[in-house]
Scaffold this motif. Structure first.
Motif, PDB file in Angstrom:
ATOM      1  N   ILE A  84       2.497   5.361  -1.260  1.00 30.78           N
ATOM      2  CA  ILE A  84       2.150   4.650  -2.489  1.00 30.78           C
ATOM      3  C   ILE A  84       3.385   4.536  -3.379  1.00 30.78           C
ATOM      4  O   ILE A  84       4.044   5.523  -3.673  1.00 30.78           O
ATOM      5  N   GLY A  85       3.663   3.323  -3.818  1.00 27.00           N
ATOM      6  CA  GLY A  85       4.873   3.041  -4.572  1.00 27.00           C
ATOM      7  C   GLY A  85       5.872   2.225  -3.773  1.00 27.00           C
ATOM      8  O   GLY A  85       6.857   1.711  -4.327  1.00 27.00           O
ATOM      9  N   LEU A  86       5.611   2.070  -2.484  1.00 29.77           N
ATOM     10  CA  LEU A  86       6.531   1.342  -1.608  1.00 29.77           C
ATOM     11  C   LEU A  86       6.733  -0.092  -2.061  1.00 29.77           C
ATOM     12  O   LEU A  86       7.875  -0.582  -2.118  1.00 29.77           O
ATOM     13  N   LEU A 133      10.378   8.221  -9.905  1.00 27.32           N
ATOM     14  CA  LEU A 133      10.058   9.639 -10.085  1.00 27.32           C
ATOM     15  C   LEU A 133      10.103  10.015 -11.562  1.00 27.32           C
ATOM     16  O   LEU A 133       9.271  10.797 -12.039  1.00 27.32           O
ATOM     17  N   GLU A 134      11.067   9.452 -12.292  1.00 28.56           N
ATOM     18  CA  GLU A 134      11.141   9.726 -13.723  1.00 28.56           C
ATOM     19  C   GLU A 134       9.935   9.129 -14.445  1.00 28.56           C
ATOM     20  O   GLU A 134       9.389   9.744 -15.377  1.00 28.56           O
ATOM     21  N   ASP A 181      17.880   4.758  -3.470  1.00 32.74           N
ATOM     22  CA  ASP A 181      17.839   6.072  -4.122  1.00 32.74           C
ATOM     23  C   ASP A 181      17.665   5.923  -5.630  1.00 32.74           C
ATOM     24  O   ASP A 181      16.901   6.683  -6.255  1.00 32.74           O
ATOM     25  N   LEU A 182      18.372   4.947  -6.211  1.00 34.97           N
ATOM     26  CA  LEU A 182      18.257   4.727  -7.651  1.00 34.97           C
ATOM     27  C   LEU A 182      16.839   4.307  -8.027  1.00 34.97           C
ATOM     28  O   LEU A 182      16.262   4.818  -9.001  1.00 34.97           O
ATOM     29  N   ALA A 183      16.246   3.393  -7.257  1.00 39.14           N
ATOM     30  CA  ALA A 183      14.888   2.928  -7.547  1.00 39.14           C
ATOM     31  C   ALA A 183      13.881   4.071  -7.408  1.00 39.14           C
ATOM     32  O   ALA A 183      12.954   4.201  -8.226  1.00 39.14           O
ATOM     33  N   LYS A 184      14.049   4.901  -6.397  1.00 36.12           N
ATOM     34  CA  LYS A 184      13.139   6.031  -6.209  1.00 36.12           C
ATOM     35  C   LYS A 184      13.274   7.029  -7.361  1.00 36.12           C
ATOM     36  O   LYS A 184      12.267   7.540  -7.863  1.00 36.12           O
TER      37      LYS A 184
END
Length: 479
Positions: free
Chosen positions: A88-90, A171-172, A164-167
């Motif tokens: 979820i979030g993909l 997460l934030e 990585d930046l988008a993930k």
């Protein structure tokens, strides 16, 4: 030097001129504003030219030569409802990195510099049940902007550092999502109504984000981004024949694919009461009250729109506003949204924030107001006011040719009749008081409401318990 005598003369001349103007104005009888008449609003959308390329891509053209700009909007049949349950979030990360992660032709920095230099923009978005890639450019820069647009659509490379930046950004967002009680209410109400695991109510979790890999993004794009799964709307300063040739040359070589969308669990259309509490130490309780709404292809949809305006979405004149705020002073803002989903049933939600010591009274007033809608017909004034409010705001939904062509394309996307846009206004204006009452009695269930409160358990638990057994809602960890 100006003498006092000259000043006096100019003053007299000015006074005389003003007197003549006022006399002339007064000599003309001013019409009574209540007797003014105006022609009916006439909504005539522009003609939309439609083409289908041999690979299945559907094109919609609506020229508008007012400004030397061109806009393109690619609508893709995809969405977060098709994400795997453990990813979820993909879809959101795919949309983000399609734009930021470069293409086979342009690195991320090259693309940004080029678009900035020519004052163009390319944006990508994926919502619950659709995706889009959008281009805006000056006409003189169409050739280069269109190459970037097509490359983003067809050939994103998903550079790892942008993934990585988008993930990390997502997460934030997860870590901060419980900061706002109103956001908690909106999110958790959907999970109460649909079920926590339904695709329309699922939310990203830390573990579903951290397990997403570049291969997942590539597979998602390769599954849904094919020409026979795309509709493309074009508006702006162009000639249709020239644009058709340009897009044919650009996209004709893109091969179509066999498309089979994953099955999505349908909404369980049932109604049962429930009382739910998210324990949060706040001075004001956020309430969400409601149940499932309808689908937009329901024949009663126009009557439901009028019903919702009278009940709570009509602002200061709505019954909920009058009962809850004006008469009782229980909330600063209160409203409703009787949703109509295009793919499945949308939610019906009444929302407000109230004092902790007024929770019981506020809920009771809301439920009583709904019951009144079922008991008798609305007044003539309410009916006319709601219909006029809808019609007067209707034009702003289609303020530009771009708005209209996108709406018409979306209606075809979801399978609505070709004349849905043109006829809906008249269908609303033909709604009667009997229609509103029938809609209320059919689609509102005050005795089967889901009541969700975000507030202090210590202060409001007993108030909620008067409406049923209180079920605690536990929020997932955000660290």
């Amino acid at each position: 030097m100006i003498t006092n005598d000259i000043k006096m003369r100019w003053t007299l001349i000015g006074a005389l001129a003003l007197s003549l103007v006022l006399s002339a104005t007064g000599a003309v009888a001013q019409p009574d504003y209540e007797k003014l008449t105006f022609p009916p609003l006439n909504f005539t959308p522009p003609t939309v030219e439609r083409h289908t390329l041999s690979n299945g891509m559907t094109l919609f053209f609506a020229p508008d030569h007012e400004l030397p700009v061109i806009s393109m909007y690619a609508l893709v049949k995809t969405g977060s409802i098709y994400e795997p349950a453990d990813k979820i979030g993909l879809a959101s990360i795919v949309a983000e990195v399609m734009r930021t992660g470069g293409t086979k032709t342009y690195s991320p920095d090259e693309m940004n510099d080029m678009l900035e230099f020519i004052a163009a923009s390319v944006e990508v978005d994926i919502s619950e049940d659709s995706g889009s890639v959008e281009l805006w450019t000056l006409k003189r820069n169409l050739e280069i902007a269109l190459k970037v647009f097509a490359d983003v659509l067809r050939h994103p490379v998903f550079i790892q550092d942008k993934i990585d930046l988008a993930k990390n950004q997502m997460l934030e967002d997860i870590r901060r999502r419980n900061d706002s009680p109103a956001n908690i209410r909106g999110r958790e109400f959907m999970r109460v109504v649909y079920g926590r695991d339904h695709p329309l109510a699922r939310i990203p979790q830390i573990d579903t984000i951290t397990t997403i890999t570049r291969d997942d993004l590539v597979a998602f794009h390769q599954t849904y981004f094919h020409p026979n799964n795309i509709m493309l709307a074009v508006t702006g300063d162009f000639e249709p024949a020239d644009m058709l040739k340009t897009l044919t040359d650009l996209f004709q070589s893109w091969p179509s694919a066999d498309m089979k969308l994953p099955a999505v669990e349908p909404v369980n259309y049932e109604f049962s009461p429930g009382v739910y509490l998210v324990d949060k130490d706040v001075e004001q309780t956020n309430l969400g009250i409601g149940h499932l709404g309808i689908m937009a292809n329901n024949p009663d949809y126009p009557a439901v729109r009028v019903l919702d305006l009278i009940l709570g979405s009509g602002g200061f004149s709505s019954r909920l506003f009058q009962k809850v705020r004006t008469e009782r002073g229980l909330a600063y803002s209160v409203g409703s949204y009787l949703g109509a989903g295009t793919r499945d049933y949308a939610p019906f939600l009444i929302y407000c924030g109230t004092r902790n010591d007024a929770v019981q009274e506020t809920i009771q007033v809301i439920l009583d107001t709904i019951k009144e809608m079922l008991a008798s017909e609305v007044t003539d004034r309410e009916l006319e006011s709601a219909k006029n409010q809808y019609v007067n705001s209707y034009i702003f939904k289609f303020a530009t040719v771009n708005d209209i062509i996108r709406r018409k394309m979306f209606y075809e996307y979801v399978g609505y009749p070709p004349d849905f846009l043109e006829t809906f206004r008249d269908r609303v204006m033909n709604v009667t008081k009997a229609d509103v009452l029938r809609a209320a009695q059919t689609y509102l269930h005050p005795d089967k409401m889901k009541i969700l409160a975000v507030g202090s358990r210590r202060q409001i638990d007993s108030a909620l318990a008067t409406f049923g057994a209180v079920q605690p809602v536990e929020l997932e960890p955000v660290e």
